[in-house]
Design a protein around this motif. Structure first.
Motif, PDB file in Angstrom:
ATOM      1  N   GLN A 158       0.740  -1.201  -0.098  1.00  0.00           N
ATOM      2  CA  GLN A 158      -0.098   0.028   0.138  1.00  0.00           C
ATOM      3  C   GLN A 158       0.921   1.209   0.027  1.00  0.00           C
ATOM      4  N   VAL A 159       0.547   2.023  -0.747  1.00  0.00           N
ATOM      5  CA  VAL A 159       1.386   3.311  -0.831  1.00  0.00           C
ATOM      6  C   VAL A 159       0.507   4.214  -0.356  1.00  0.00           C
ATOM      7  N   GLN A 160       1.431   5.509   0.505  1.00  0.00           N
ATOM      8  CA  GLN A 160       0.678   6.337   0.997  1.00  0.00           C
ATOM      9  C   GLN A 160       1.165   7.633   0.366  1.00  0.00           C
ATOM     10  N   LEU A 161       0.492   8.707   0.326  1.00  0.00           N
ATOM     11  CA  LEU A 161       0.783   9.927  -0.389  1.00  0.00           C
ATOM     12  C   LEU A 161       0.285  11.181   0.381  1.00  0.00           C
ATOM     13  N   VAL A 162       1.317  12.023   0.881  1.00  0.00           N
ATOM     14  CA  VAL A 162       0.733  13.165   1.718  1.00  0.00           C
ATOM     15  C   VAL A 162       1.360  14.504   0.955  1.00  0.00           C
ATOM     16  N   GLU A 163       0.448  15.386   0.557  1.00  0.00           N
ATOM     17  CA  GLU A 163       0.603  16.596   0.102  1.00  0.00           C
ATOM     18  C   GLU A 163       0.914  17.755   1.128  1.00  0.00           C
ATOM     19  N   SER A 164       1.621  18.703   0.735  1.00  0.00           N
ATOM     20  CA  SER A 164       1.925  19.688   1.701  1.00  0.00           C
ATOM     21  C   SER A 164       2.347  21.190   0.769  1.00  0.00           C
ATOM     22  N   GLY A 165       2.269  22.330   1.309  1.00  0.00           N
ATOM     23  CA  GLY A 165       2.775  23.347   0.458  1.00  0.00           C
ATOM     24  C   GLY A 165       1.702  24.351   0.155  1.00  0.00           C
ATOM     25  N   GLY A 166       0.290  23.952   0.223  1.00  0.00           N
ATOM     26  CA  GLY A 166      -0.815  24.621  -0.302  1.00  0.00           C
ATOM     27  C   GLY A 166      -0.781  25.815   0.770  1.00  0.00           C
ATOM     28  N   TYR A 215      -3.841   6.366 -12.513  1.00  0.00           N
ATOM     29  CA  TYR A 215      -3.187   6.400 -11.311  1.00  0.00           C
ATOM     30  C   TYR A 215      -3.835   5.604 -10.303  1.00  0.00           C
ATOM     31  N   ASP A 216      -2.985   4.824  -9.500  1.00  0.00           N
ATOM     32  CA  ASP A 216      -3.520   3.926  -8.448  1.00  0.00           C
ATOM     33  C   ASP A 216      -3.745   4.430  -7.191  1.00  0.00           C
ATOM     34  N   TYR A 217      -3.082   5.534  -6.811  1.00  0.00           N
ATOM     35  CA  TYR A 217      -2.862   5.868  -5.371  1.00  0.00           C
ATOM     36  C   TYR A 217      -3.036   7.512  -5.477  1.00  0.00           C
ATOM     37  N   TRP A 218      -3.677   8.162  -4.538  1.00  0.00           N
ATOM     38  CA  TRP A 218      -3.931   9.449  -4.495  1.00  0.00           C
ATOM     39  C   TRP A 218      -3.576   9.957  -3.006  1.00  0.00           C
ATOM     40  N   GLY A 219      -3.285  11.229  -2.820  1.00  0.00           N
ATOM     41  CA  GLY A 219      -3.011  11.879  -1.820  1.00  0.00           C
ATOM     42  C   GLY A 219      -4.421  12.613  -1.299  1.00  0.00           C
ATOM     43  N   GLN A 220      -4.415  13.229  -0.141  1.00  0.00           N
ATOM     44  CA  GLN A 220      -5.549  13.514   0.200  1.00  0.00           C
ATOM     45  C   GLN A 220      -5.914  15.176  -0.269  1.00  0.00           C
ATOM     46  N   GLY A 221      -4.943  15.801  -0.770  1.00  0.00           N
ATOM     47  CA  GLY A 221      -5.078  16.946  -1.389  1.00  0.00           C
ATOM     48  C   GLY A 221      -4.807  18.387  -0.382  1.00  0.00           C
ATOM     49  N   THR A 222      -4.438  19.222  -1.081  1.00  0.00           N
ATOM     50  CA  THR A 222      -3.834  20.539  -0.428  1.00  0.00           C
ATOM     51  C   THR A 222      -4.361  21.784  -1.064  1.00  0.00           C
ATOM     52  N   ARG A 256       5.291  26.258  -3.641  1.00  0.00           N
ATOM     53  CA  ARG A 256       5.943  25.038  -3.838  1.00  0.00           C
ATOM     54  C   ARG A 256       5.222  24.165  -3.039  1.00  0.00           C
ATOM     55  N   LEU A 257       4.662  23.133  -3.750  1.00  0.00           N
ATOM     56  CA  LEU A 257       3.692  21.652  -3.418  1.00  0.00           C
ATOM     57  C   LEU A 257       4.948  20.778  -3.004  1.00  0.00           C
ATOM     58  N   SER A 258       4.515  19.873  -2.136  1.00  0.00           N
ATOM     59  CA  SER A 258       5.561  18.483  -2.080  1.00  0.00           C
ATOM     60  C   SER A 258       4.608  17.494  -1.844  1.00  0.00           C
ATOM     61  N   CYS A 259       4.820  16.286  -1.950  1.00  0.00           N
ATOM     62  CA  CYS A 259       4.148  15.097  -2.014  1.00  0.00           C
ATOM     63  C   CYS A 259       5.040  14.058  -1.496  1.00  0.00           C
ATOM     64  N   ALA A 260       4.878  13.489  -0.260  1.00  0.00           N
ATOM     65  CA  ALA A 260       5.646  12.590   0.192  1.00  0.00           C
ATOM     66  C   ALA A 260       5.249  11.172   0.135  1.00  0.00           C
ATOM     67  N   ALA A 261       5.850  10.165  -0.474  1.00  0.00           N
ATOM     68  CA  ALA A 261       5.392   8.906  -0.582  1.00  0.00           C
ATOM     69  C   ALA A 261       5.957   8.100   0.483  1.00  0.00           C
ATOM     70  N   SER A 262       5.265   6.941   0.799  1.00  0.00           N
ATOM     71  CA  SER A 262       5.674   6.049   1.865  1.00  0.00           C
ATOM     72  C   SER A 262       5.238   4.531   1.286  1.00  0.00           C
ATOM     73  N   GLY A 263       5.561   3.523   1.743  1.00  0.00           N
ATOM     74  CA  GLY A 263       4.982   2.173   1.467  1.00  0.00           C
ATOM     75  C   GLY A 263       5.205   1.420   0.352  1.00  0.00           C
ATOM     76  N   GLY A 264       6.259   1.981  -0.476  1.00  0.00           N
ATOM     77  CA  GLY A 264       6.232   1.317  -1.693  1.00  0.00           C
ATOM     78  C   GLY A 264       7.893   1.852  -2.275  1.00  0.00           C
TER      79      GLY A 264
END
Length: 125
Positions: free
Chosen positions: A1-9, A112-119, A19-27
């Motif tokens: 499972q891949v987790q994506l977390v956006e920030s910077g909005g 796309y298979d995985y999405w972040g929660q949005g910013t 500048r937006l960032s998206c940190a990925a984990s779990g893959g």
């Protein structure tokens, strides 16, 4: 499972930058084709930019070409979206997404298979 977390909005005046960032984990991030999409109120989610696994290829929507830059740091498992010369019409929730199985055209949300929660990005005139 891949987790994506956006920030910077945030809130910025027209002409400004974020500048937006998206940190990925779990893959295995370096194997994923990554994209940024956005969705304004009452509108469908739309493609903004995408980047290949190594970062060697970038793709942009016509509406952001020349103003936005997508990049990635595979050592940090992070993809970025540098947004310059922002306009009020750039106001939207911005999402990052990962394509883990090379599922198709980078332009479509269905790829796309995985999405972040949005910013949220809000640009005032």
């Amino acid at each position: 499972q891949v987790q994506l977390v956006e920030s910077g909005g945030g809130l910025v005046q027209a002409g400004g930058s974020l500048r937006l960032s998206c940190a990925a984990s779990g893959g295995t991030f370096s194997r994923y084709f990554m994209g940024w999409f956005r969705q304004a109120p009452g509108k469908e989610r739309e493609f903004v930019a995408a980047i290949s696994w190594s970062g060697g290829r970038q793709f942009y929507a016509d509406s952001v070409k020349g103003r936005f830059t997508i990049s990635r740091d595979n050592a940090k498992n992070t993809v970025y979206l540098q947004m310059n010369s922002l306009k009020p019409e750039d106001t939207a929730v911005y999402y990052c997404a990962a394509d883990v199985d090379y599922g198709g055209n980078y332009y479509y949300t269905s790829t796309y298979d995985y999405w972040g929660q949005g910013t949220q990005v809000t640009v005032t005139s």
